[in-house]
Design a protein around this motif. Sequence first.
Motif, PDB file in Angstrom:
ATOM      1  N   ASN A  90       0.826  -1.203   0.000  1.00 18.90           N
ATOM      2  CA  ASN A  90       0.000   0.000   0.000  1.00 18.90           C
ATOM      3  C   ASN A  90       0.867   1.263   0.000  1.00 18.90           C
ATOM      4  O   ASN A  90       1.622   1.504   0.942  1.00 18.90           O
ATOM      5  CB  ASN A  90      -0.908  -0.014   1.227  1.00 18.90           C
ATOM      6  CG  ASN A  90      -1.941   1.097   1.214  1.00 18.90           C
ATOM      7  OD1 ASN A  90      -1.822   2.063   0.464  1.00 18.90           O
ATOM      8  ND2 ASN A  90      -2.950   0.957   2.049  1.00 18.90           N
ATOM      9  N   PRO A  91       0.767   2.098  -1.029  1.00 20.19           N
ATOM     10  CA  PRO A  91       1.617   3.298  -1.097  1.00 20.19           C
ATOM     11  C   PRO A  91       1.242   4.354  -0.070  1.00 20.19           C
ATOM     12  O   PRO A  91       2.008   5.301   0.146  1.00 20.19           O
ATOM     13  CB  PRO A  91       1.382   3.810  -2.525  1.00 20.19           C
ATOM     14  CG  PRO A  91       0.031   3.299  -2.887  1.00 20.19           C
ATOM     15  CD  PRO A  91      -0.083   1.959  -2.220  1.00 20.19           C
ATOM     16  N   LEU A  92       0.081   4.213   0.572  1.00 16.35           N
ATOM     17  CA  LEU A  92      -0.342   5.182   1.580  1.00 16.35           C
ATOM     18  C   LEU A  92       0.262   4.888   2.948  1.00 16.35           C
ATOM     19  O   LEU A  92       0.126   5.688   3.875  1.00 16.35           O
ATOM     20  CB  LEU A  92      -1.871   5.211   1.683  1.00 16.35           C
ATOM     21  CG  LEU A  92      -2.623   5.627   0.410  1.00 16.35           C
ATOM     22  CD1 LEU A  92      -4.126   5.584   0.646  1.00 16.35           C
ATOM     23  CD2 LEU A  92      -2.187   7.015  -0.051  1.00 16.35           C
ATOM     24  N   ALA A  93       0.922   3.737   3.086  1.00 14.90           N
ATOM     25  CA  ALA A  93       1.511   3.371   4.379  1.00 14.90           C
ATOM     26  C   ALA A  93       2.725   4.248   4.673  1.00 14.90           C
ATOM     27  O   ALA A  93       3.454   4.661   3.771  1.00 14.90           O
ATOM     28  CB  ALA A  93       1.912   1.908   4.377  1.00 14.90           C
ATOM     29  N   HIS A  94       2.942   4.516   5.967  1.00 11.55           N
ATOM     30  CA  HIS A  94       4.149   5.228   6.395  1.00 11.55           C
ATOM     31  C   HIS A  94       5.361   4.298   6.462  1.00 11.55           C
ATOM     32  O   HIS A  94       6.506   4.750   6.402  1.00 11.55           O
ATOM     33  CB  HIS A  94       3.943   5.852   7.776  1.00 11.55           C
ATOM     34  CG  HIS A  94       2.895   6.913   7.814  1.00 11.55           C
ATOM     35  ND1 HIS A  94       1.776   6.850   8.614  1.00 11.55           N
ATOM     36  CD2 HIS A  94       2.778   8.079   7.128  1.00 11.55           C
ATOM     37  CE1 HIS A  94       1.037   7.927   8.449  1.00 11.55           C
ATOM     38  NE2 HIS A  94       1.619   8.683   7.550  1.00 11.55           N
ATOM     39  N   LEU A  95       5.095   2.991   6.640  1.00 14.21           N
ATOM     40  CA  LEU A  95       6.163   1.999   6.767  1.00 14.21           C
ATOM     41  C   LEU A  95       5.733   0.730   6.054  1.00 14.21           C
ATOM     42  O   LEU A  95       4.665   0.193   6.326  1.00 14.21           O
ATOM     43  CB  LEU A  95       6.456   1.696   8.239  1.00 14.21           C
ATOM     44  CG  LEU A  95       7.435   0.536   8.501  1.00 14.21           C
ATOM     45  CD1 LEU A  95       8.844   0.886   8.009  1.00 14.21           C
ATOM     46  CD2 LEU A  95       7.461   0.163   9.986  1.00 14.21           C
ATOM     47  N   ARG A  96       6.603   0.236   5.174  1.00 14.17           N
ATOM     48  CA  ARG A  96       6.385  -1.029   4.476  1.00 14.17           C
ATOM     49  C   ARG A  96       7.428  -2.004   5.018  1.00 14.17           C
ATOM     50  O   ARG A  96       8.634  -1.859   4.765  1.00 14.17           O
ATOM     51  CB  ARG A  96       6.495  -0.814   2.968  1.00 14.17           C
ATOM     52  CG  ARG A  96       5.333   0.021   2.411  1.00 14.17           C
ATOM     53  CD  ARG A  96       5.630   0.632   1.059  1.00 14.17           C
ATOM     54  NE  ARG A  96       6.566   1.747   1.173  1.00 14.17           N
ATOM     55  CZ  ARG A  96       6.178   3.011   1.406  1.00 14.17           C
ATOM     56  NH1 ARG A  96       4.887   3.305   1.553  1.00 14.17           N
ATOM     57  NH2 ARG A  96       7.073   3.976   1.504  1.00 14.17           N
ATOM     58  N   LEU A  97       6.960  -2.999   5.765  1.00  7.56           N
ATOM     59  CA  LEU A  97       7.814  -3.851   6.594  1.00  7.56           C
ATOM     60  C   LEU A  97       7.741  -5.301   6.136  1.00  7.56           C
ATOM     61  O   LEU A  97       6.656  -5.861   5.992  1.00  7.56           O
ATOM     62  CB  LEU A  97       7.364  -3.743   8.054  1.00  7.56           C
ATOM     63  CG  LEU A  97       8.081  -4.591   9.102  1.00  7.56           C
ATOM     64  CD1 LEU A  97       9.544  -4.185   9.223  1.00  7.56           C
ATOM     65  CD2 LEU A  97       7.374  -4.456  10.451  1.00  7.56           C
ATOM     66  N   GLY A  98       8.899  -5.911   5.918  1.00  5.62           N
ATOM     67  CA  GLY A  98       8.972  -7.321   5.561  1.00  5.62           C
ATOM     68  C   GLY A  98       9.551  -8.135   6.705  1.00  5.62           C
ATOM     69  O   GLY A  98      10.454  -7.676   7.409  1.00  5.62           O
ATOM     70  N   LEU A  99       9.046  -9.358   6.875  1.00  7.13           N
ATOM     71  CA  LEU A  99       9.500 -10.238   7.952  1.00  7.13           C
ATOM     72  C   LEU A  99       9.890 -11.604   7.396  1.00  7.13           C
ATOM     73  O   LEU A  99       9.189 -12.175   6.569  1.00  7.13           O
ATOM     74  CB  LEU A  99       8.396 -10.430   9.006  1.00  7.13           C
ATOM     75  CG  LEU A  99       7.808  -9.187   9.663  1.00  7.13           C
ATOM     76  CD1 LEU A  99       6.748  -9.602  10.688  1.00  7.13           C
ATOM     77  CD2 LEU A  99       8.886  -8.360  10.323  1.00  7.13           C
ATOM     78  N   THR A 100      11.013 -12.118   7.863  1.00  5.69           N
ATOM     79  CA  THR A 100      11.456 -13.457   7.526  1.00  5.69           C
ATOM     80  C   THR A 100      12.352 -13.955   8.646  1.00  5.69           C
ATOM     81  O   THR A 100      13.061 -13.163   9.271  1.00  5.69           O
ATOM     82  CB  THR A 100      12.208 -13.490   6.182  1.00  5.69           C
ATOM     83  OG1 THR A 100      12.690 -14.814   5.929  1.00  5.69           O
ATOM     84  CG2 THR A 100      13.389 -12.528   6.188  1.00  5.69           C
ATOM     85  N   HIS A 101      12.319 -15.253   8.906  1.00  6.79           N
ATOM     86  CA  HIS A 101      13.224 -15.758   9.937  1.00  6.79           C
ATOM     87  C   HIS A 101      14.662 -15.729   9.435  1.00  6.79           C
ATOM     88  O   HIS A 101      15.526 -15.078  10.021  1.00  6.79           O
ATOM     89  CB  HIS A 101      12.840 -17.174  10.364  1.00  6.79           C
ATOM     90  CG  HIS A 101      13.827 -17.771  11.327  1.00  6.79           C
ATOM     91  ND1 HIS A 101      14.020 -17.255  12.590  1.00  6.79           N
ATOM     92  CD2 HIS A 101      14.722 -18.783  11.197  1.00  6.79           C
ATOM     93  CE1 HIS A 101      14.967 -17.942  13.219  1.00  6.79           C
ATOM     94  NE2 HIS A 101      15.417 -18.870  12.384  1.00  6.79           N
ATOM     95  N   SER A 102      14.925 -16.420   8.351  1.00 11.92           N
ATOM     96  CA  SER A 102      16.276 -16.460   7.803  1.00 11.92           C
ATOM     97  C   SER A 102      16.422 -15.406   6.713  1.00 11.92           C
ATOM     98  O   SER A 102      15.617 -15.353   5.782  1.00 11.92           O
ATOM     99  CB  SER A 102      16.561 -17.850   7.217  1.00 11.92           C
ATOM    100  OG  SER A 102      17.859 -17.908   6.675  1.00 11.92           O
ATOM    101  N   PRO A 103      17.455 -14.562   6.783  1.00 15.15           N
ATOM    102  CA  PRO A 103      17.621 -13.484   5.804  1.00 15.15           C
ATOM    103  C   PRO A 103      18.269 -13.983   4.514  1.00 15.15           C
ATOM    104  O   PRO A 103      19.377 -13.581   4.148  1.00 15.15           O
ATOM    105  CB  PRO A 103      18.511 -12.483   6.540  1.00 15.15           C
ATOM    106  CG  PRO A 103      19.344 -13.338   7.440  1.00 15.15           C
ATOM    107  CD  PRO A 103      18.468 -14.484   7.864  1.00 15.15           C
ATOM    108  N   GLU A 104      17.567 -14.854   3.823  1.00 11.80           N
ATOM    109  CA  GLU A 104      18.100 -15.394   2.577  1.00 11.80           C
ATOM    110  C   GLU A 104      18.046 -14.330   1.477  1.00 11.80           C
ATOM    111  O   GLU A 104      17.014 -13.687   1.278  1.00 11.80           O
ATOM    112  CB  GLU A 104      17.316 -16.636   2.150  1.00 11.80           C
ATOM    113  CG  GLU A 104      17.354 -17.785   3.141  1.00 11.80           C
ATOM    114  CD  GLU A 104      18.730 -18.426   3.277  1.00 11.80           C
ATOM    115  OE1 GLU A 104      19.614 -18.148   2.423  1.00 11.80           O
ATOM    116  OE2 GLU A 104      18.922 -19.205   4.229  1.00 11.80           O
ATOM    117  N   PRO A 105      19.128 -14.132   0.745  1.00 12.70           N
ATOM    118  CA  PRO A 105      19.148 -13.089  -0.278  1.00 12.70           C
ATOM    119  C   PRO A 105      18.034 -13.187  -1.306  1.00 12.70           C
ATOM    120  O   PRO A 105      17.531 -12.169  -1.774  1.00 12.70           O
ATOM    121  CB  PRO A 105      20.533 -13.280  -0.924  1.00 12.70           C
ATOM    122  CG  PRO A 105      21.378 -13.812   0.192  1.00 12.70           C
ATOM    123  CD  PRO A 105      20.460 -14.736   0.946  1.00 12.70           C
TER     124      PRO A 105
END
Length: 325
Positions: free
Chosen positions: A204-219
């Motif tokens: 959503n472009p109206l969000a103040h923060l666009r947050l992604g979550l993952t356990h392992s930070p795989e590229p």
Amino acid sequence: MAHLDNALARRVAAAPALGGLAGLAAAGLFYSTVIERNAFTLRHNTLAVLEPGAAPLRVLHISDLHMMPNQRLKQAWVSELETLEPDLVINTGDNLAHPQAVPSVIQSLGGLLSRPGLFVFGSNDYFGPKPKNPFQYFKTDHTRTFGEPLPWQDLRAAFTERGWLDATHTVRELEVGGVRVVAAGVDDPHIERDRYETVAGRPNPLAHLRLGLTHSPEPRVLDRFAADGYDLVMAGHTHGGQLCLPFVGALVTNCDLDRSRVKGVSSWGTSMKLHVSAGLGTSPYAPARFCCRPEASLLTLTPVSHGDAAFDEDHSLPQLASETT
């Protein structure tokens, strides 16, 4: 006889050195398994990732508890985190290390479960730990073995009943402290459970923060989040390397992420930030940390403006006595 006497003399002369090395090894083992493993610390980070005009947001990042029921000191330290009064709590998985640890996790998190929260799970929420050859961690393509099934359904139910949102393979939108957050997560990529296509697309472009979550930070997952325009991805799994060397740092990340990003804040792509937590626990079969204290992180997220930069600073909550479990 002379050469026998000389050999004996060399052995006698070497004995103090060997004794010293043995003593040094024993001291290092004691320090890493008893002292540093329990030297819990709170890392403070400031990150400029919010849309201009948004209010600052305080986010507590918890990961890799690897909780055992008898780890009272860790439980007591984690229970103090609610005094920080964060606006949002993020949990990036590997909460469990024992089939009966769910009550300990829930009790430790305490009042934090009454605050807005988001979570994804890791492999050690689904499967218990097993003894492993430590040299396997230097091979990213080693064969993975799983322990006994863990009660992840009970943990998920406890989290969601208290109000935390499961971000696994779904997009969540919430408002926290006047900040509009859109968050999406994937299941643990380390064991090939990620299905990014379920959350693919620009948030959503109206969000103040666009947050992604993952356990392992795989590229491969980080690349997808960056391509879709996320501002920040939060992950755990690496334990910060767990056993590090002075002036060298982490030897392994236990994933495809490079060692320079094994913990803390880094940039990914042109505009996305990555935060990797070094976590609060260890496997019960590798209960040691060296030059890599167990940690939780309090992130202060601020609006983007010219000249902003992230910084790290370590702070410890009151120290507790060491545990040896």
